[in-house]
Design an enzyme around this catalytic site. Structure first.
Site, PDB file in Angstrom:
ATOM      1  N   ASP A 134       0.854  -1.184   0.000  1.00  0.00           N
ATOM      2  CA  ASP A 134       0.000   0.000   0.000  1.00  0.00           C
ATOM      3  C   ASP A 134       0.891   1.235   0.000  1.00  0.00           C
ATOM      4  O   ASP A 134       1.603   1.499   0.975  1.00  0.00           O
ATOM      5  CB  ASP A 134      -0.893  -0.037   1.251  1.00  0.00           C
ATOM      6  CG  ASP A 134      -1.925   1.078   1.289  1.00  0.00           C
ATOM      7  OD1 ASP A 134      -1.766   2.073   0.556  1.00  0.00           O
ATOM      8  OD2 ASP A 134      -2.889   0.964   2.083  1.00  0.00           O
ATOM      9  N   HIS A 135       0.821   1.997  -1.106  1.00  0.00           N
ATOM     10  CA  HIS A 135       1.735   3.131  -1.251  1.00  0.00           C
ATOM     11  C   HIS A 135       1.391   4.282  -0.309  1.00  0.00           C
ATOM     12  O   HIS A 135       2.180   5.224  -0.158  1.00  0.00           O
ATOM     13  CB  HIS A 135       1.727   3.631  -2.697  1.00  0.00           C
ATOM     14  CG  HIS A 135       3.060   4.127  -3.162  1.00  0.00           C
ATOM     15  ND1 HIS A 135       4.048   4.570  -2.296  1.00  0.00           N
ATOM     16  CD2 HIS A 135       3.581   4.270  -4.409  1.00  0.00           C
ATOM     17  CE1 HIS A 135       5.103   4.946  -2.994  1.00  0.00           C
ATOM     18  NE2 HIS A 135       4.849   4.770  -4.271  1.00  0.00           N
ATOM     19  N   ARG A 136       0.244   4.250   0.340  1.00  0.00           N
ATOM     20  CA  ARG A 136      -0.044   5.257   1.362  1.00  0.00           C
ATOM     21  C   ARG A 136       0.830   5.053   2.589  1.00  0.00           C
ATOM     22  O   ARG A 136       1.146   6.007   3.301  1.00  0.00           O
ATOM     23  CB  ARG A 136      -1.519   5.183   1.788  1.00  0.00           C
ATOM     24  CG  ARG A 136      -2.531   5.486   0.702  1.00  0.00           C
ATOM     25  CD  ARG A 136      -3.944   5.243   1.199  1.00  0.00           C
ATOM     26  NE  ARG A 136      -4.152   3.857   1.625  1.00  0.00           N
ATOM     27  CZ  ARG A 136      -5.287   3.408   2.163  1.00  0.00           C
ATOM     28  NH1 ARG A 136      -6.309   4.241   2.336  1.00  0.00           N
ATOM     29  NH2 ARG A 136      -5.396   2.145   2.516  1.00  0.00           N
TER      30      ARG A 136
END
Length: 497
Positions: free
Chosen positions: A467-469
């Site tokens: 998850d790039h968040r």
């Protein structure tokens, strides 16, 4: 009195559950905590125990029906003692059989109204014994009650499916002798009295094929009927209908086939339920909520495969059956401590990033009901042998349809093994709300540069989605490289302990 049992919340917060099959029928006596039904939620198949002892008066739903939490399931005629006193008066512990408080503790409700026509006769010593056991979780049962037993299956209690009826009408004695007599006499009742031993997926599979498991023999020493046993019985029926005996016991039987490939509709429509519905919702939520990034790494795992071979040949470790997946799992646990951002989740409602200081490692398991991801609690605290045992137990339980709701929620990072299907690589989708998932490809013997020369080496492809968040590309790359370093040289794990 007539006590009503309603579908409890099974601990998953789900609104409903599907009845897979009833284990009792109207008119059957039941004991306290005896399994009365198997229900399928979005996560698992579970058995419901009876909160009452008495006689089944009514089933409010059929197998295949979806019942809302709190909806009526079954009415049980509970003996009421000497008239005015309920069964709870005979139990020393609080929350007895007739206690509304005890029943509500598992999400059910009881009706205190008497059924004039269906009321039990005056109390006898035997009736009092039926009401004595206490509900699980509400005190110890009185001495001498013994362990509740599964209800014996009585011939004629349930309607036969079409294939059953055809078998009983047309099958000769030499075939039916394995599963019970063709007539409804005493021998048939004895033969069908015990419920066939099998797993829920196999029972569902047999039901879909129109086969009565009471007619199927288990091939293994455990006595548990498997899918191949169902297939073998179906092949015998088909072979017999074609006039060619499948084995010596079939003889010259002329049994009708279970199904014909060219017959029936051109397509089948099935309701979206259970695991498939939950998986679809989770994957859509994951794909359109968490911005996925996937990176790949090819790793020379020759040293790891050699290590696994040495461990398997060690007689002191023979019972653990350590495989390469266990080594990958251990490498993941060590790498997560080095890169904790992969072991976190995004809490949108609270506006926080939650970082876990433990690893609940999910292992994706393909089952007859669909893909499930049960997890191993505190996997980072386990040694390699214990981790291998936990993975084996977890996957066996999941494939048998017995994974608990608690085991299917609460994971912090997951592994999915493409290699078991002979696949080299893939782009796994995150199991929400986890921040990362590692895809493990098959081990291939390939030409590879080693020590300045080309040699045949064992090579595996790893695919990490995150998850790039929560995880930057640098952190994801470092984590994947750390896992790869351990698999390339297992001795490097000592640097991360």
């Amino acid at each position: 009195m007539i006590a009503e049992f309603r579908l409890p919340d099974l601990g998953e917060g789900l609104p409903d559950a599907e009845i897979v099959q009833w284990l009792v029928a109207e008119g059957d006596p039941v004991t306290l905590n005896q399994p009365i039904a198997e229900v399928e939620t979005a996560k698992a198949i579970v058995e419901l125990p009876s909160p009452f002892a008495g006689v089944v008066r009514r089933l409010h739903a059929d197998a295949g029906d979806v019942v809302d939490v709190g909806g009526s399931l079954i009415d049980i005629d509970v003996p009421s003692g000497d008239g005015d006193a309920g069964p709870a008066d005979d139990v020393d512990a609080p929350g007895g059989v007739g206690s509304a408080e005890g029943v509500e503790g598992v999400g059910s409700a009881a009706s205190e109204e008497d059924d004039a026509e269906g009321a039990a006769p005056a109390s006898t010593e035997e009736d009092a014994d039926v009401a004595l056991p206490n509900l699980v979780g509400y005190g110890a049962a009185p001495r001498g009650t013994g362990r509740p037993q599964r209800r014996a299956r009585i011939a004629g209690r349930r309607p036969l499916v079409a294939a059953d009826a055809a078998v009983r009408e047309a099958a000769p004695h030499d075939v039916l002798a394995e599963g019970g007599a063709a007539d409804g006499g005493e021998d048939a009742g004895d033969a069908r009295r015990e419920r066939p031993r099998s797993t829920p997926p196999v029972r569902l599979y047999a039901k879909q094929r129109g086969i009565d498991l009471a007619l199927v023999d288990a091939s293994g020493a455990t006595g548990i009927i498997r899918r191949e046993d169902v297939d073998r019985f179906a092949e015998r029926l088909t072979a017999a209908s074609a006039g060619a005996p499948a084995d010596a016991s079939a003889g010259a039987s002329t049994l009708p086939p279970v199904s014909r490939p060219h017959a029936g509709p051109r397509e089948t429509r099935m309701p979206i339920r259970g695991v498939r519905k939950a998986t679809a919702a989770a994957m859509v939520r994951s794909a359109f909520t968490a911005p996925h990034v996937t990176c790949f790494l090819e790793v020379d795992v020759t040293e790891t495969t050699a290590l696994v071979a040495r461990l398997r040949s060690d007689p002191r470790l023979a019972e653990h059956r350590i495989g390469i997946l266990a080594v990958v799992a251990k490498a993941v646990c060590l790498a997560l401590h080095a890169e904790p951002s992969l072991n976190s989740r995004w809490d949108e409602e609270a506006g926080e990033i939650v970082q876990h200081h433990y690893v609940n490692l999910g292992i994706a398991a393909a089952t007859d009901r669909g893909l499930v991801v049960p997890h191993i609690d505190d996997a980072d605290r386990l040694g390699l042998a214990a981790l291998a045992d936990a993975i084996r137990d977890l996957t066996d339980t999941a494939r048998a349809g017995r994974a608990t709701p608690a085991a299917l929620t609460g994971g912090t990072f997951s592994i999915t093994n493409f290699g078991t299907f002979g696949i080299d690589a893939g782009t796994p989708i995150l199991n929400p709300p986890e921040a990362g998932i590692l895809g493990v490809g098959a081990v291939r013997r390939r030409p590879w540069e080693h020590a300045g020369e080309i040699a045949l080496r064992d090579v595996m492809t790893l695919g990490l989605s995150f998850d790039h968040r929560l995880v930057d590309g640098e952190q994801g790359a470092r984590f994947l490289a750390a896992v790869g370093d351990i698999l390339r040289d297992p001795g490097r794990a000592l640097l991360l302990v």
